[in-house]
Design an enzyme around this catalytic site. Sequence first.
Site, PDB file in Angstrom:
ATOM      1  N   TYR A  48       0.829  -1.212   0.000  1.00 57.09           N
ATOM      2  CA  TYR A  48       0.000   0.000   0.000  1.00 57.09           C
ATOM      3  C   TYR A  48       0.861   1.259   0.000  1.00 57.09           C
ATOM      4  O   TYR A  48       0.364   2.351  -0.255  1.00 57.09           O
ATOM      5  CB  TYR A  48      -0.988  -0.016   1.178  1.00 57.09           C
ATOM      6  CG  TYR A  48      -1.981  -1.138   1.009  1.00 57.09           C
ATOM      7  CD1 TYR A  48      -3.184  -0.934   0.333  1.00 57.09           C
ATOM      8  CD2 TYR A  48      -1.695  -2.429   1.446  1.00 57.09           C
ATOM      9  CE1 TYR A  48      -4.075  -1.977   0.128  1.00 57.09           C
ATOM     10  CE2 TYR A  48      -2.574  -3.480   1.245  1.00 57.09           C
ATOM     11  CZ  TYR A  48      -3.758  -3.246   0.588  1.00 57.09           C
ATOM     12  OH  TYR A  48      -4.640  -4.277   0.375  1.00 57.09           O
ATOM     13  N   HIS A  65     -12.684 -22.542  -3.576  1.00 55.84           N
ATOM     14  CA  HIS A  65     -12.748 -21.095  -3.356  1.00 55.84           C
ATOM     15  C   HIS A  65     -12.482 -20.370  -4.680  1.00 55.84           C
ATOM     16  O   HIS A  65     -11.508 -20.661  -5.379  1.00 55.84           O
ATOM     17  CB  HIS A  65     -11.755 -20.661  -2.282  1.00 55.84           C
ATOM     18  CG  HIS A  65     -12.050 -19.278  -1.791  1.00 55.84           C
ATOM     19  ND1 HIS A  65     -12.873 -19.028  -0.705  1.00 55.84           N
ATOM     20  CD2 HIS A  65     -11.698 -18.069  -2.267  1.00 55.84           C
ATOM     21  CE1 HIS A  65     -12.987 -17.727  -0.535  1.00 55.84           C
ATOM     22  NE2 HIS A  65     -12.282 -17.122  -1.468  1.00 55.84           N
ATOM     23  N   ALA A  66     -13.358 -19.412  -5.015  1.00 53.10           N
ATOM     24  CA  ALA A  66     -13.293 -18.764  -6.328  1.00 53.10           C
ATOM     25  C   ALA A  66     -11.976 -18.021  -6.538  1.00 53.10           C
ATOM     26  O   ALA A  66     -11.395 -17.478  -5.596  1.00 53.10           O
ATOM     27  CB  ALA A  66     -14.443 -17.773  -6.462  1.00 53.10           C
ATOM     28  N   HIS A 109     -17.761 -10.293  -9.315  1.00 48.06           N
ATOM     29  CA  HIS A 109     -16.504 -10.007  -8.613  1.00 48.06           C
ATOM     30  C   HIS A 109     -15.319 -10.604  -9.387  1.00 48.06           C
ATOM     31  O   HIS A 109     -14.329  -9.925  -9.662  1.00 48.06           O
ATOM     32  CB  HIS A 109     -16.568 -10.589  -7.187  1.00 48.06           C
ATOM     33  CG  HIS A 109     -15.284 -10.471  -6.434  1.00 48.06           C
ATOM     34  ND1 HIS A 109     -15.010  -9.422  -5.586  1.00 48.06           N
ATOM     35  CD2 HIS A 109     -14.167 -11.247  -6.423  1.00 48.06           C
ATOM     36  CE1 HIS A 109     -13.801  -9.569  -5.082  1.00 48.06           C
ATOM     37  NE2 HIS A 109     -13.263 -10.674  -5.567  1.00 48.06           N
ATOM     38  N   GLU A 110     -15.443 -11.864  -9.753  1.00 48.56           N
ATOM     39  CA  GLU A 110     -14.326 -12.541 -10.432  1.00 48.56           C
ATOM     40  C   GLU A 110     -14.085 -11.953 -11.825  1.00 48.56           C
ATOM     41  O   GLU A 110     -12.952 -11.794 -12.253  1.00 48.56           O
ATOM     42  CB  GLU A 110     -14.582 -14.053 -10.524  1.00 48.56           C
ATOM     43  CG  GLU A 110     -14.670 -14.766  -9.179  1.00 48.56           C
ATOM     44  CD  GLU A 110     -13.477 -14.527  -8.264  1.00 48.56           C
ATOM     45  OE1 GLU A 110     -12.365 -14.329  -8.770  1.00 48.56           O
ATOM     46  OE2 GLU A 110     -13.669 -14.519  -7.030  1.00 48.56           O
ATOM     47  N   HIS A 114     -11.842  -9.000 -11.807  1.00 52.42           N
ATOM     48  CA  HIS A 114     -10.403  -9.314 -11.857  1.00 52.42           C
ATOM     49  C   HIS A 114      -9.974  -9.530 -13.311  1.00 52.42           C
ATOM     50  O   HIS A 114      -8.934  -9.061 -13.746  1.00 52.42           O
ATOM     51  CB  HIS A 114     -10.098 -10.602 -11.075  1.00 52.42           C
ATOM     52  CG  HIS A 114     -10.164 -10.456  -9.580  1.00 52.42           C
ATOM     53  ND1 HIS A 114      -9.457  -9.512  -8.888  1.00 52.42           N
ATOM     54  CD2 HIS A 114     -10.836 -11.179  -8.636  1.00 52.42           C
ATOM     55  CE1 HIS A 114      -9.683  -9.653  -7.572  1.00 52.42           C
ATOM     56  NE2 HIS A 114     -10.526 -10.659  -7.402  1.00 52.42           N
ATOM     57  N   GLU A 137      -9.710  -5.981  -6.045  1.00 52.32           N
ATOM     58  CA  GLU A 137     -10.889  -6.621  -5.453  1.00 52.32           C
ATOM     59  C   GLU A 137     -12.173  -5.815  -5.671  1.00 52.32           C
ATOM     60  O   GLU A 137     -13.272  -6.346  -5.509  1.00 52.32           O
ATOM     61  CB  GLU A 137     -10.669  -6.821  -3.943  1.00 52.32           C
ATOM     62  CG  GLU A 137      -9.536  -7.768  -3.597  1.00 52.32           C
ATOM     63  CD  GLU A 137      -9.691  -9.152  -4.202  1.00 52.32           C
ATOM     64  OE1 GLU A 137     -10.835  -9.549  -4.532  1.00 52.32           O
ATOM     65  OE2 GLU A 137      -8.666  -9.839  -4.389  1.00 52.32           O
ATOM     66  N   HIS A 185      -8.511 -17.873   3.395  1.00 53.91           N
ATOM     67  CA  HIS A 185      -7.354 -17.022   3.130  1.00 53.91           C
ATOM     68  C   HIS A 185      -6.205 -17.230   4.118  1.00 53.91           C
ATOM     69  O   HIS A 185      -5.082 -16.845   3.828  1.00 53.91           O
ATOM     70  CB  HIS A 185      -7.790 -15.552   3.124  1.00 53.91           C
ATOM     71  CG  HIS A 185      -8.818 -15.259   2.075  1.00 53.91           C
ATOM     72  ND1 HIS A 185     -10.111 -15.756   2.139  1.00 53.91           N
ATOM     73  CD2 HIS A 185      -8.753 -14.553   0.925  1.00 53.91           C
ATOM     74  CE1 HIS A 185     -10.778 -15.362   1.078  1.00 53.91           C
ATOM     75  NE2 HIS A 185      -9.988 -14.631   0.326  1.00 53.91           N
ATOM     76  N   ARG A 202      -7.134  -6.244   1.910  1.00 50.58           N
ATOM     77  CA  ARG A 202      -7.525  -5.777   0.586  1.00 50.58           C
ATOM     78  C   ARG A 202      -9.052  -5.713   0.421  1.00 50.58           C
ATOM     79  O   ARG A 202      -9.568  -4.860  -0.298  1.00 50.58           O
ATOM     80  CB  ARG A 202      -6.954  -6.701  -0.489  1.00 50.58           C
ATOM     81  CG  ARG A 202      -7.336  -8.158  -0.298  1.00 50.58           C
ATOM     82  CD  ARG A 202      -6.723  -9.075  -1.329  1.00 50.58           C
ATOM     83  NE  ARG A 202      -5.267  -8.991  -1.328  1.00 50.58           N
ATOM     84  CZ  ARG A 202      -4.491  -9.685  -2.148  1.00 50.58           C
ATOM     85  NH1 ARG A 202      -5.028 -10.486  -3.042  1.00 50.58           N
ATOM     86  NH2 ARG A 202      -3.172  -9.566  -2.093  1.00 50.58           N
ATOM     87  N   TYR A 203      -9.765  -6.608   1.107  1.00 53.61           N
ATOM     88  CA  TYR A 203     -11.227  -6.609   0.949  1.00 53.61           C
ATOM     89  C   TYR A 203     -11.863  -5.458   1.723  1.00 53.61           C
ATOM     90  O   TYR A 203     -12.842  -4.873   1.278  1.00 53.61           O
ATOM     91  CB  TYR A 203     -11.817  -7.951   1.389  1.00 53.61           C
ATOM     92  CG  TYR A 203     -11.299  -9.107   0.572  1.00 53.61           C
ATOM     93  CD1 TYR A 203     -11.676  -9.279  -0.761  1.00 53.61           C
ATOM     94  CD2 TYR A 203     -10.410 -10.027   1.109  1.00 53.61           C
ATOM     95  CE1 TYR A 203     -11.195 -10.330  -1.524  1.00 53.61           C
ATOM     96  CE2 TYR A 203      -9.918 -11.088   0.364  1.00 53.61           C
ATOM     97  CZ  TYR A 203     -10.315 -11.238  -0.957  1.00 53.61           C
ATOM     98  OH  TYR A 203      -9.826 -12.279  -1.702  1.00 53.61           O
TER      99      TYR A 203
END
Length: 653
Positions: A233, A360-361, A390-391, A394, A418, A520, A529-530
């Site tokens: 960051y 997990h996606a 969401h995916e 990315h 994300e 995770h 990040r989320y």
Amino acid sequence: MRRFLLLAMALCYASARNITSTPNTRYIQGNNTDEKEALNFLLAYDREASAMCNNVMNTQWDFNTNITESTKQRMLETQLEYAKFQKDVWATATTFKWKTFRDPSIRRQFKVLSVLGRAALPEEKLKEIQQLLADMRDIYSRNRVCPYVKQPKNASLPIRMESVKCNLALDPDLTRIMAKSKDDNELTYMWQQWHDETGRPLRSKFMRYVELSNEAARLNGFKDTGDQWRASYDIEDFNSELDELWMGLRPLYQQLHAYVRRRLHHQHGKIVPLDGPIPAHLLGNMWAQSWSNLYDTTVPFPNKNSMDVTLSLKRQGYDPVRMFQLADQFFVSLGMKSVPDSFWTASMLEKPLDREVVCHASAWDFCNGRDFRIKQCTEVTMEDLTTAHHELGHIQYYMQYVNQPLAFREGANPGFHEAIGDVVALSVSTPKHMQKIGLLDKAADDPEVDINYLYSMALDKIAFLPFGFLLDQWRWKVFSGEIPFDQMNKAWWDLRLRYQGVAPPVNRSEHDFDAGAKYHVPANTPYIRYFVSFVLQFQLHKVLCEASGHVGPLHKCDIYQSREAGKLLAELLKLGSSKPWPDAIRILTRGRTSRMDPGAIMEYFQPLMEWLQKQNTEEKAGWRGMNSGITIKTTWVAVVLSFVITLVFSRLW
Ligand code: KAF
Ligand code: ZN
């Protein structure tokens, strides 16, 4: 032939500098001031690293979509090859005096290449940590638990029958039960099964992984792995910034918590005390991180339109492919890119029944500019429709920054990556859009329908915030040693209580490792990040809505078909990580700000906030223990310190 050019170059440099040791300061450089040579080195790196990366991605994909000992070994081999390559590249990159180069883009690429990462470890330890990571994923993904067998009336505990098959998987079995069941005993049983059976076998592996990962971070000049993760960051005092954001959002979370707690109290009775935390198994999700599945039973105005489109999706015969097509079309409507044909043939959009996979996606970039895939065990539900968006966010990022050098093919910061699909989903989920695509019935403009809608969004977006915030607060403290290994579980529940206001349904001890029950953690994937994404996505939504010419409340905005919004979004994505992210925010907001800002989220939910405050006048928002949560170690330090101070002062007097 070309592929070996860089390697040969790297080896020459390495032997010239006689590099046998590993780095121990951050972002190091050497004496070579030749910027032209440096540029050539970067170009060669890009070609060769892309090919190596493609090779590793293929073997990782093979393991993740077919977990066997042989796919695991093949993956470990290519990861090791790649690590060796990275080490050679690092050795060459750090011979250049890159901090003095004139071109800021070259300087920035070298900054990326000057951090070696895990490859800094000696080979034996590198092999050990790679093996641990693969094993942890393996354990988490293969885990199966026993079904709940309702106990006979007069028995006091649920009994495990020998004849029942213990083959329930997290996806889809446990996820479905946690979402649908309203039976406290069944939920407690399933919650405990999952937490016991994943956490316990992972605990010792996780501890060794922390040691090795910290060793690698220190070799790279960081204090520990948390310090290294926060460096993505690249801002001073990231922690204070996060605290400030959370404090701004906390009042809204507490109002939602108080309302949901009261409704659950009416359903479940005294196990949900009106002034205490909510038992973590009653919130419709294994980790109590999204409460969307409580919508039907807690909806503010049950006689008005429901916002759940799951039934419509099923009735209209949607399948996973059609769900992803819908999401892809939204990006196209903004004038953005459509996924290539190979996406549809190479992705894994459903759970295969003939082999073990990591469910997990995830969204994959195969580093060659054309092969992009998603792996998701998609169910036909509204929740998974949102995940599909969401995916694909990315994937859209991957496709937009395809022309950046490899070092910049990342999000402006990990939170941006994300946020993109979620931003689009904010438009898709509006009742107006859902009506447009035939998934919701037509409804009149009505403030009660608005509250229902905002409530459904809050169960997802607001309920998540403290979980998104606390997971890495915990992990950073484990990495730094502030949370010792023998207090990991206590510290986990201290944070869960303090931030989320939830408590475990059964007693827990240090034999348990409940953080490990969240993907995770064993998967070594940072989580802050989320939290960053959930703040950013509303900020982005607001900017895009303005660009699209939207007038009126933010929660009613749908940017569908807005070329202006699409242009602005694409402009951001094309940058990748080539510019510091505050600059990216400045570009996006046309100079208005360069900071993350919770203002847009608060504006979006303002009508719901007012409504919740009115509903909660009878009781205090918050819960017993919400101001505690200091880990034992800190408490002890305080006790010892005050003792020493008292002693010193009493002597002095
Ligand atoms: C997000 C959005 C809504 C609700 C909840 C969340 C948080 C989080 C969760 O707890 O479920 N969501 C995810 O984990 C979605 C999966 C993912 O897209 O973020 C995936 C996670 C992952 C999987 C394997 C290895 C590493 C990370 N991330 C990516 O596929 C990804 C990450 C960075 C760049 C490109 C792709
Ligand atoms: Zn993601």
